[in-house]
Write an enzyme that holds these catalytic residues in place. Structure first.
Site, PDB file in Angstrom:
ATOM      1  N   ASP A  80      24.184   1.024  73.888  1.00 19.46           N
ATOM      2  CA  ASP A  80      23.284   1.289  74.959  1.00 19.46           C
ATOM      3  C   ASP A  80      23.794   0.063  75.873  1.00 19.46           C
ATOM      4  OD1 ASP A  80      20.150   2.868  75.687  1.00 19.46           O
ATOM      5  OD2 ASP A  80      22.066   2.374  76.857  1.00 19.46           O
TER       6      ASP A  80
HETATM    7  C1  GLC Z   1      20.508   3.485  79.780  1.00 22.94           C
HETATM    8  C2  GLC Z   1      19.874   4.258  78.889  1.00 22.94           C
HETATM    9  C3  GLC Z   1      20.589   5.123  78.185  1.00 22.94           C
HETATM   10  C4  GLC Z   1      21.885   5.542  79.268  1.00 22.94           C
HETATM   11  C5  GLC Z   1      22.800   4.433  79.415  1.00 22.94           C
HETATM   12  C6  GLC Z   1      23.788   4.630  80.532  1.00 22.94           C
HETATM   13  O1  GLC Z   1      19.866   1.962  79.759  1.00 22.94           O
HETATM   14  O2  GLC Z   1      18.926   3.814  77.795  1.00 22.94           O
HETATM   15  O3  GLC Z   1      20.117   6.265  77.886  1.00 22.94           O
HETATM   16  O4  GLC Z   1      22.844   6.601  78.853  1.00 22.94           O
HETATM   17  O5  GLC Z   1      21.770   3.227  79.810  1.00 22.94           O
HETATM   18  O6  GLC Z   1      23.278   4.880  81.697  1.00 22.94           O
END
Ligand code: GLC
Length: 756
Positions: free
Chosen positions: A299
């Protein structure tokens, strides 16, 4: 080694790629053949190219959505173009547009040293341009087929906009309603979560991942993110392995068995080891036990955050720990690109670890056909034809209708007559931008139907509709209450829309008080004094703790954030063109202080089972029950359940010998309207070597009942249903007395006793 032509290699190898394709029974235990084409590529790539193939960034060039991530040291456009030309970038996310994707892909497959295609991803959580209910709302439908359909429609639109991969479904089981990301998942229950996870993966990935209208699914956030302490986002998760496996893993396993080929490691730690550097999670369980052959993406900077966790000493250490644990792609931090070459040259990171991660990434790109069709999903004609198709918009309205939960309906106040004069009041009633709720990144806002527009459309020109906002979401409006009272005075019935704005839930939006904000409560109290019939429509991204005139209203609907067709769908139900059929996927507590609150809790040694409150596990202020329990929901009819019956009672050997036993109940529609009833099966294992919840949802069936109709509903209970995780990581059933009940919610029905 003879160099095979690219085309011949691909022909020979696409079969290998196809083994990654979806075979639900085998998808997790995917067997992937050695692939000469990919091995040749790996052998020829530089360390810098390999590091780039393991790095993905938010697209600063083509990002048109809302700000959804913290700012970081973004890759500039110039840097990104240079990386693409050098073949040192695996892809981008949240940039959209078929033509612009083609332009970038052309650079990669025509000018980079090894012509490795880029992959384009996006946060298509509940729709791309046409927005569907937030996932926790859609989970209220208890309708996996519906969830599959909306995911399929979202994939159509996302792939038409040049995307190959969605960072969805979010499958985190949420155990505390203070956590804002309840909105993105399927609620508090592992079984319902698994059903919805499977359905959404199927919808996103379609029949064949090489079809241009499919997108790779990414069940996230792996894992146990929904267990954050205090419901505070990104917080510690301290749970035993048995809870990890019983509560948080089932939706992920279901998603991978359905063929999901990617997953995203979560921000949280599990018992002190961050998920992104957690080899037990990313390798032992995911790949060792489940046979997952896809890729893991971190993430957003979560591998770099292991430094702040106190798990990595610095960037290089974070890279070694994340890659070695099984995290293949670094999202946004740039650490992999920056440190892998030196780490390998210094001998701190084995080249085979890097190559295995690159292999996984290339195989996934191969599985979606990118090597032989690099311009897949980049057709400008589709972008024009496949966005907001009429059937997609109609589906958004249907999904919204089927997500609305009727919590209360005293004296059958609902549905309202279209001849009634209605005062529609509340901060959201004209708000187009706020309808989709959190994680609607690319919505077509102007086409959204507001509450007021939907009511006006339903009532027609003759209908008498008076509107006033009355308050803002979290602030008073000067003169707002007075305007609302004036509107209400002119009408026979009040429809009050109260709850959260979309920024009050979602990521990084944890709340200590999950009530309706005070300015809106004041508005409700003022309106209640008029002693007119009042319908409350809740708008929310989580369960709410209801108080005062909102709680006491004679009719209450939970409407979540319903997306593009909000106004039409709500009006469809309020005026009776359709009947509510949804059920709560999250418990509504009496008060915020009860959180974390979930129905499948353990009994403890001092449960409060009677009025005897001395020395019991209880609070002084409220009972332990939910105000509205998991699974609760009314229709415009009345339904009666018979007692649950066991098909073959008898001693425990009967079940073990026979392998299963059936339980059933009669469900009768007592009303004058047809209805959809969601009959739910709950079981309880009375004794076990690891104590089990007082109730666990193990099945549900949606019954369409004509007026006066009675249907028999039946479930089969077997050892697999009764199996639960043990400290030795094995999952199996134990001999025990079992309670089973078929009823309309987690708080209903008299269980029958059987023995296993
Ligand atoms: C965010 C979220 C995740 C998302 C990613 C890209 O922090 O936790 O769910 O897909 O970043 O935007």
């Amino acid at each position: 080694m003879m160099k095979m032509s690219r085309r011949n290699l691909l022909r020979g190898c696409s079969a290998a790629a196809m083994t990654l394709a979806v075979d639900p029974s085998l998808a997790v235990a995917q067997t992937v053949l050695p692939d000469a084409f990919i091995e040749q590529l790996i052998a020829r790539m530089s360390l810098e190219e390999k590091a780039g193939q393991l790095s993905i960034y938010s697209d600063p060039l083509r990002f048109e959505g809302a700000q959804i991530n913290p700012k970081t040291a973004e890759q500039s456009a110039k840097q990104l173009h240079a990386s693409i030309l050098k073949g040192e970038l695996t892809g981008l996310f949240n940039g959209v547009g078929a033509s612009s994707a083609r332009d970038l892909q052309k650079l990669a497959v025509e000018q980079s040293p090894h012509k490795i295609p880029l992959i384009f991803a996006g946060d298509i959580i509940h729709g791309m341009k046409t927005i569907f209910p937030i996932p926790v709302g859609e989970a209220a439908s208890f309708n996996p087929t519906l969830a599959e359909r909306t995911a399929r429609a979202a994939a159509m639109e996302a792939s038409a906009k040049g995307l190959h991969w969605t960072f969805a479904p979010m499958v985190d089981v949420a155990r505390d309603e203070r956590w804002g990301r309840v909105s993105e998942g399927a609620g508090e229950d592992p079984y319902l979560g698994a059903q919805m996870a499977r359905a959404r993966v199927k919808g996103f990935q379609g029949r064949n991942l090489r079809d241009e209208d499919t997108v790779l699914a990414c069940p996230k956030h792996f894992a146990a993110y929904g267990g954050v302490e205090g419901g505070r986002d990104y917080n510690t998760v301290d749970i035993p392995d048995t809870t990890l496996r019983a509560t948080f893993l089932p939706p992920f396993e279901a998603a991978f068995r359905q063929g999901a080929l990617t997953t995203m490691s979560s921000f949280n730690d599990i018992a002190g080891v961050p998920a992104t550097g957690n080899a037990y999670l990313l390798t032992d369980i995911l790949r060792g036990e489940w046979g997952f052959k896809g890729l893991v993406v971190s993430d957003y900077t979560s591998e770099e955050e292991m430094i702040l966790h106190g798990y990595a000493a610095d960037g290089p250490d974070a890279v070694v720990k994340a890659l070695s644990a099984g995290c293949d792609i670094s999202m946004q931090s740039g650490l992999y690109y920056k440190h892998i070459p030196d780490l390998v040259r210094q001998g701190r990171l084995p080249l085979r670890v890097v190559d295995e991660a690159v292999r996984r990434v290339l195989r996934v790109k191969q599985a979606i056909g990118l090597f032989d069709n690099p311009y897949r999903s980049m057709d400008p004609k589709r972008e024009a034809s496949d966005i907001r198709r009429p059937e997609t918009v109609a589906l958004a309205r249907e999904a919204a209708r089927k997500s609305i939960v009727l919590l209360k309906n005293e004296q059958d106040l609902l549905p309202l007559k279209k001849s009634a004069s209605v005062a529609l009041i509340g901060p959201a009633i004209h708000d187009k931008a706020d309808l989709p709720g959190p994680w609607a990144v690319f919505p077509d806002v102007e086409r959204h139907v507001t509450f007021a527009e939907g009511f006006r459309s339903a009532l027609g020109a003759q209908g008498r509709l008076f509107t006033a906002r009355g308050a803002d979401y979290e602030a008073r409006l000067p003169g707002g209450v007075e305007q609302a009272l004036a509107a209400a005075q002119s009408a026979e019935v009040i429809v009050l829309v109260v709850g959260e704005s979309s920024e009050m839930s979602g990521e990084a939006q944890s709340r200590t008080d999950i009530g309706v904000p005070a300015p809106q409560l004041e508005l409700a109290e003022a309106l209640a004094k008029l002693a007119k019939p009042m319908v409350v429509l809740l708008r929310h991204g989580r369960a709410l703790a209801l108080t005062g005139a909102v709680r006491d209203a004679p009719a209450i609907m939970a409407t979540w954030f319903l997306g593009s067709e909000t106004g039409n769908a709500v009006a469809d139900l309020v005026f009776g063109d359709f009947a509510p059929e949804a059920r709560l996927p999250v418990s509504f507590p009496q008060v915020s202080g009860q959180e974390p609150y979930f129905y499948d809790h353990r009994n403890t040694g001092r449960p409060q089972l009677t009025d005897d409150k001395a020395y019991k596990s209880r609070y002084r202020e409220v009972t332990n029950e939910a105000l509205y329990p998991f699974g609760h929901g009314l229709s415009y009819s009345k339904v009666r359940y018979s007692a649950t019956a066991v098909s073959e009672a008898g001693p425990s050997p009967a079940l073990r010998a026979k392998g299963s036993v059936r339980v059933s109940a009669q469900v009768e529609n007592l009303g004058a309207r047809p209805c959809v009833e969601v009959a739910q099966l709950y079981i309880r294992q009375l004794t076990a070597s690891v104590t089990q919840p007082v109730r666990q949802l193990k099945g549900f069936q949606r019954l369409s009942l004509a007026p006066g109709e009675t249907r028999r509903v039946e479930f089969t209970i077997d050892a697999e249903m009764l199996a639960f995780p043990h400290p030795d990581h094995r999952t199996y059933a134990e001999p025990s007395a079992i309670l089973a009940v078929i009823g309309p919610s987690a708080a209903s029905g008299e269980p029958v006793k059987l023995a296993f």
